[in-house]
Design an enzyme around this catalytic site. Structure first.
Site: not given
Length: 672
Positions: A294-296
């Site tokens: 995801g966004s990491v």
């Protein structure tokens, strides 16, 4: 007197003499046959009956944490055996032994009677008998009980670092974790001795065939204090938020030292697994279970763009007010999304569309190349079994929509250790280091002798310019000051971080769900990070900053204290802004089509399955060799043996050249 009167008597005497002579000749010939002609064969038979090759075990080495505190040790126990042929009274023997060893007297008597009837002179009564119970048996003062000292593996801290340590099987061989990776070094090599017994199976002589090699001690990079905090914080978060599982990794970004690896559910290595649930709990998710991050992942996308293009943190991109179409896919962001954002704000607010626009500006090839530089799609080389390589598809297999998925952490698979290694390069001014788990000696505390140390010769590799790494660190500080991580504060320390909330793919319904891989990765302090921390909670219904962020905070505070890091922020700001909008931006509101998602995930699983086949060493050829040579060659090759018979190796299994699985023994049978 008639001279012929005694002829019948003389005849009988002569016949008796002839018979006696013939009898003597037969006996003599038999003796010659036994003592001369068949001497070697009968001697070998006698040796086989009177001698047996016995393995001499050695205790496993102790495993310590970086400060010299024991994490695993072997305590002395004994194997109790009896000679049923020497027992004067079987019922009395069973009555004496059973209460002391706390075993069933009736079953013990049945076994004794069975062995006695079959004239077997050796029967194991119980293994792993404590020194206290063995002492009570010795006080009986009987000569038909024998004792063989062994070691019992114990883990004094219970579940602490269980997935790092692993465990041992009933033969005291490692079957998971460090215990398996360093099984030969910790366990040493058993010795072998020839034991000679009399007709009643009483041993009266022994000779050493090969000396036993003692197991070495091992010092890990793990810090017990940090590990304890990580275990407890992770457990609390998983249970309170009804998640399926969770992982946390703490790493020194400069040396690669792993300070903690935590998984939940955890297990107690002192207890044997009883069911499939117990076995599943022993899988080290942090190294062996890749997931869509995801966004990491946007951190690595933007770092690659800073390196390969002319964009800066101040460069702006139009984010299409929350709706953007890529090929057949439309990406939407929560509550209308954003208009024009700078690159720094794209990361701080975790704009999916902004990240995609940056990736399009950079190009697929540059993005792919830098993901490889960060070490994704390849194992880190950490000293733990079962490590996954994760997955980044080859560039020629990217779909038209991949440039819209990969920049925000979908359509890729990573492990928590890979993420920790990747963000460590940013914390370490652009140098990528290899994670390590062993030290030559304790960093603090008492000196420990005979420590096995396996020095890592890999040097750090520069993958980013120092100024790029410093820039990204400042941008990650903006995430926690005014972005998706602004509800997290460390007392006394500056830090940077990134939230992540990736939709989980359901293999049954073949579509993305509203359950997430909720993550937070970061470092502290900001200027010269002492620790990198990656936290992921799987199966969450909440966002990464909301549930993974507090776990990061608790672990980070403990790490700073344990590592004696000076405070650098005496007056931290506090924020009470609404987090709903910012956190919701982590999740793409509308994903790719169901059919396309199912196809991509099927290909991802197939790719991972092909790349994660691990094998042990090949089986040497022992046939035709004596016992001593076989043992020496096995020791040199690092393989374990199960030996039977005496003389020359005539049979072995597995066959020469076969690939061994981890911990598998080679059975070798000898004949004269």
């Amino acid at each position: 007197m008639d001279p012929y009167a005694d002829r019948p008597a003389s005849r009988r005497v002569r016949w008796v003499a002839r018979f006696a002579f013939l009898w003597a000749a037969l006996i003599a010939s038999r003796l010659i046959y036994l003592q001369v002609i068949a001497h070697a064969d009968y001697q070998h038979q006698a040796i086989r009956q009177q001698q047996q090759l016995r393995e001499v075990q050695t205790p496993r080495g102790t495993i310590f944490d970086r400060n010299g505190r024991p994490l695993a040790m072997s305590v002395p126990v004994e194997t109790v055996s009896v000679n049923p042929m020497l027992l004067p009274d079987l019922p009395l023997a069973a009555h004496l032994i059973a209460p002391i060893l706390e075993i069933d007297e009736t079953q013990l008597l049945e076994r004794l009677e069975d062995y006695s009837q079959r004239r077997k002179g050796y029967m194991v009564v119980a293994k792993r008998v404590s020194a206290e119970k063995a002492g009570k048996l010795r006080s009986l003062g009987v000569n038909w009980i024998s004792y063989e000292q062994q070691g019992l593996r114990r883990y004094p801290n219970g579940t602490l670092a269980s997935h790092v340590l692993g465990g041992v099987d009933h033969e005291e061989h490692g079957n998971a974790g460090i215990e398996l990776s360093f099984d030969d070094e910790l366990g040493g090599y058993p010795g072998y001795e020839w034991v000679t017994t009399d007709v009643k199976r009483r041993s009266f002589d022994s000779s050493v065939e090969t000396e036993a090699q003692m197991g070495h001690n091992l010092v890990l990079t793990i810090d017990r204090r940090i590990q304890f905090t990580a275990d407890e914080a992770l457990k609390k978060a998983v249970l309170e938020n009804d998640c399926d599982s969770g992982t946390a990794v703490v790493m020194d970004p400069h040396t690669g030292d792993i300070l903690a690896i935590s998984n939940y559910p955890h297990y107690d290595p002192n207890e044997a697994p009883r069911n499939s649930k117990d076995y599943n709990a022993r899988k080290n998710l942090a190294v062996g279970d890749p997931y869509e991050p995801g966004s990491v992942f946007k951190v690595f996308t933007i770092a690659a763009a800073l390196e390969t293009t002319k964009i800066t943190p101040e460069t702006t991109f139009f984010c299409h007010n929350g709706s953007y179409k890529i090929a057949s896919r439309t990406v939407r962001e929560a509550k209308g999304g954003y208009g024009v954002l700078s690159v720094e704000d794209i990361l701080a607010k975790s704009s999916n569309i902004g990240s995609i626009k940056i990736a399009q500006h950079m190009g697929s090839k540059n993005l792919h190349d830098y993901l490889m530089r960060f070490g994704f799609n390849q194992p880190t080389g950490i000293d733990l079994p079962g490590e996954s390589s994760g997955l980044v598809f080859r560039l020629n297999r990217w779909q038209p929509t991949s440039i819209g998925s990969v920049p925000m952490g979908h359509e890729v698979l990573v492990t928590s250790v890979q993420l920790a290694r990747g963000v460590s390069a940013i914390a370490n001014n652009g140098l990528l280091v290899k994670p390590r788990l062993t030290l030559p000696r304790p960093a603090n505390g008492p000196a420990i002798q005979t420590v096995a140390y396996f020095e890592d010769q890999d040097k750090p590799v520069r993958i980013l310019k120092p100024e790029t790494a410093i820039t990204i660190r400042k941008m990650m500080e903006a995430v926690v000051l005014r972005g998706t991580g602004r509800n997290i504060r460390l007392e006394g320390y500056t830090f940077g971080g990134k939230t992540g909330t990736a939709q989980m793919f359901d293999k049954v319904t073949r579509r993305y769900t509203r359950r997430y891989n909720a993550s937070f990765m970061g470092f502290a302090p900001l200027t010269n990070p002492a620790a990198v921390i990656v936290v992921t909670l799987n199966g969450s219904t909440k966002y990464g900053g909301v549930i993974a962020g507090p776990v990061f905070k608790e672990i980070a505070q403990s790490s700073m204290m344990a590592l004696n890091v000076p405070q650098d922020n005496v007056d931290p700001q506090t924020f009470k802004d609404d987090m709903v909008m910012a956190e919701a931006s982590d999740v793409p509101i509308e994903s790719i089509s169901i059919a396309e998602a199912a196809q991509i995930h099927q290909e991802m699983q197939a790719e991972v399955s092909q790349t994660e086949i691990s094998t042990g060493p090949k089986v040497p050829n022992f046939l035709g060799k004596p016992i001593r040579t076989v043992i020496e060659e096995a020791t040199a090759e690092g393989v374990r043996l199960e030996l039977t018979g005496a003389g020359i190796a005539r049979q072995q299994f597995p066959l020469p050249g076969t690939q061994l699985s981890a911990g598998q023994k080679i059975k070798v049978h000898f004949e004269r």
